[in-house]
Design an enzyme around this catalytic site. Structure first.
Site, PDB file in Angstrom:
ATOM      1  N   GLY A   1      28.340 -19.600 -62.115  1.00  0.00           N
ATOM      2  CA  GLY A   1      29.168 -21.097 -62.158  1.00  0.00           C
ATOM      3  C   GLY A   1      30.679 -20.707 -62.431  1.00  0.00           C
ATOM      4  N   ASN A   2      31.295 -21.903 -62.648  1.00  0.00           N
ATOM      5  CA  ASN A   2      32.542 -21.927 -63.069  1.00  0.00           C
ATOM      6  C   ASN A   2      32.839 -23.010 -64.162  1.00  0.00           C
ATOM      7  OD1 ASN A   2      33.670 -24.166 -61.439  1.00  0.00           O
ATOM      8  ND2 ASN A   2      33.099 -22.824 -59.597  1.00  0.00           N
ATOM      9  N   TYR A   3      34.128 -23.348 -64.525  1.00  0.00           N
ATOM     10  CA  TYR A   3      34.231 -24.016 -65.748  1.00  0.00           C
ATOM     11  C   TYR A   3      34.661 -25.600 -65.194  1.00  0.00           C
ATOM     12  CZ  TYR A   3      34.887 -20.185 -68.911  1.00  0.00           C
ATOM     13  OH  TYR A   3      34.594 -19.065 -69.794  1.00  0.00           O
ATOM     14  N   SER A   4      34.707 -25.795 -63.832  1.00  0.00           N
ATOM     15  CA  SER A   4      35.056 -26.876 -63.451  1.00  0.00           C
ATOM     16  C   SER A   4      34.184 -28.177 -64.201  1.00  0.00           C
ATOM     17  CB  SER A   4      34.870 -27.311 -61.927  1.00  0.00           C
ATOM     18  OG  SER A   4      35.030 -28.606 -61.428  1.00  0.00           O
TER      19      SER A   4
ATOM     20  N   ALA B   1      35.166 -27.301 -57.015  1.00  0.00           N
ATOM     21  CA  ALA B   1      35.426 -25.682 -57.337  1.00  0.00           C
ATOM     22  C   ALA B   1      34.143 -24.974 -56.774  1.00  0.00           C
ATOM     23  CB  ALA B   1      35.561 -25.394 -58.875  1.00  0.00           C
TER      24      ALA B   1
END
Ligand code: CTP
Length: 403
Positions: free
Chosen positions: A208-211, A276
């Protein structure tokens, strides 16, 4: 500019009330017909005589004028107004508006107003940032009230912080924009993607990512408050929508987001790609939890995900407006321009991770709106205010096309 427009100007009891005199002057000079409505406390800060002289109308404050017995109808005022502006809006009036406590002429008129309402909050910094006030402002935003954010600086208490009423010229600008655009986002179908995507590896792990989704959600609230019919397609986030006009679709992976977007994009007027999206996903999903025992080294093979914005760019209709985001660490402008062309976008909203307070997991953002002909750079702002700047750019482009 505002010739023939009927504006109810509500004034609450706060020191910033003295600035409202300048706002009233700007409105009347621009040709608006203004009816001032004051709360009883407002009269402690500024005299009705000043305001009635400038507006050329008696100020309304009570339901009855005591000596004549004249009844002031909040319902008639609500019907008469093309716009209601409340400046300054104090914590108490904001709370009453949010909860329908109609115990004075101003809040009663608010509840009767048929057209758009804009407020300019003003109070001390602790009152402004108090969770109650923030919650009440969120309720009003959800109800479609336009909020001209308070600014930071020296406050009447001598403290420094956020809570100063926006300058009369800025409030006037909001009012003018509202009429210029003629509510041009009203009824427009808007698609927004938001948040991260999760790409599953096994039943307990994902890439995943930090969005946080805050930018996309702020855009959804802002556009819905301007009358748009918003579909918000979001990856996993811990945010709530406030405006009932937002249709929320929850997805997890890029492929799921793409499927949801494909259903909505063809019929939308405006699409904003704020998600994102993971560019890659694991090639294989492992049904059982991957065990550590046997592996000295682990390699995850990845395959490409669809580029949702670019795929929509290929089937974009004449008149559809599409907006993308570019979160960059270096060569921001060049990358943004490349994405603008490659994804057939009308604007790219550029933010760089090098700017303090911009990008993921913050409440603020610092953006440049990049078009093929120009770039507009804005200072660091609250994400809701950034959303308002992006909405203004979209409105300007619609107004330009209409002319
Ligand atoms: N985007 C998308 N689908 C993807 C990747 C990106 O819809 N699979 C959208 C984003 O929502 C954003 C824009 O495209 O509006 C640019 O995203 P970004 O990740 O910055 O661009 P990429 O094209 O992935 O380029 P790179 O990661 O190489 O900078």
């Amino acid at each position: 500019m505002l010739q023939g427009k009927h504006i109810v100007l509500g004034i609450c009891g706060g020191i910033a009330a003295y600035k409202t005199v300048s706002l009233l002057r700007l409105l009347t000079k621009a040709g608006a017909e203004v009816q001032v409505v004051m709360t009883p406390a407002a009269k402690e800060f500024i005299t009705p005589v000043t305001l009635s002289s400038l507006s050329r109308k008696p100020v309304v404050s009570e339901f009855f004028t005591a000596n004549t017995g004249e009844w002031h109808s909040h319902v008639d005022l609500g019907l008469w107004a093309d716009l209601m502006v409340i400046a300054p809006a104090t914590a108490s009036t904001i709370a009453k508006m949010a909860h329908g406590v109609a115990d004075n002429m101003l809040v009663t008129t608010y509840l009767s107003a048929k057209e758009h309402v804009i407020i300019a909050p003003a109070m001390d910094l602790d009152m402004y940032r108090h969770p109650t006030t923030q919650r009440n402002l969120a309720i009003l935003a959800g109800d479609g009230v336009g909020i001209v954010e308070a600014t930071s600086g020296q406050l009447a208490s001598g403290l420094e912080g956020k809570g100063r009423m926006a300058e009369p010229e800025d409030i006037f600008e909001h009012i003018r924009d509202y009429f210029d655009c003629g509510g041009c986002l009203s009824g427009r179908k808007v698609l927004i993607t938001a948040g991260p995507t999760y790409e599953k590896l096994d039943p307990v792990r994902f890439i995943g990512n930090y969005s946080s989704g805050k930018m996309g959600f702020s855009l959804a609230e802002e556009l819905a408050s301007r009358g748009a019919d918003v579909t918000l397609i979001t990856g996993p986030v811990s945010l709530q929508c406030h405006n009932a006009a937002i249709r929320r679709v929850d997805v997890e992976s890029a492929n799921e987001m793409y499927d949801a977007v494909r259903n909505v994009f063809p019929s939308c007027d405006i699409a904003i790609f704020a998600a994102a999206v993971a560019d890659y996903r694991p090639k294989n999903y492992v049904e059982a939890k991957i065990k550590r025992e046997k592996m000295e080294e682990a390699v995850i093979e990845l395959v490409r995900n669809p580029d949702i914005a670019a795929e929509c760019g290929k089937i974009k209709r004449e008149g559809q407006i599409t907006v993308g985001f570019a979160l960059e660490t270096d060569n921001g402008l060049a990358s943004a321009k490349k994405k603008l062309a490659a994804k057939n976008l009308d604007f790219v909203v550029l933010n760089t991770l090098q700017d303090k307070g911009a990008g993921f997991r913050t409440d603020t953002n610092r953006i440049t709106i990049v078009r093929d002909t120009e770039e507009l750079t804005f200072p660091l702002k609250d994400k809701r205010q950034v959303a308002a700047d992006i909405a203004d750019a979209i409105e300007a482009s619609i107004t330009h096309d209409l002319n």
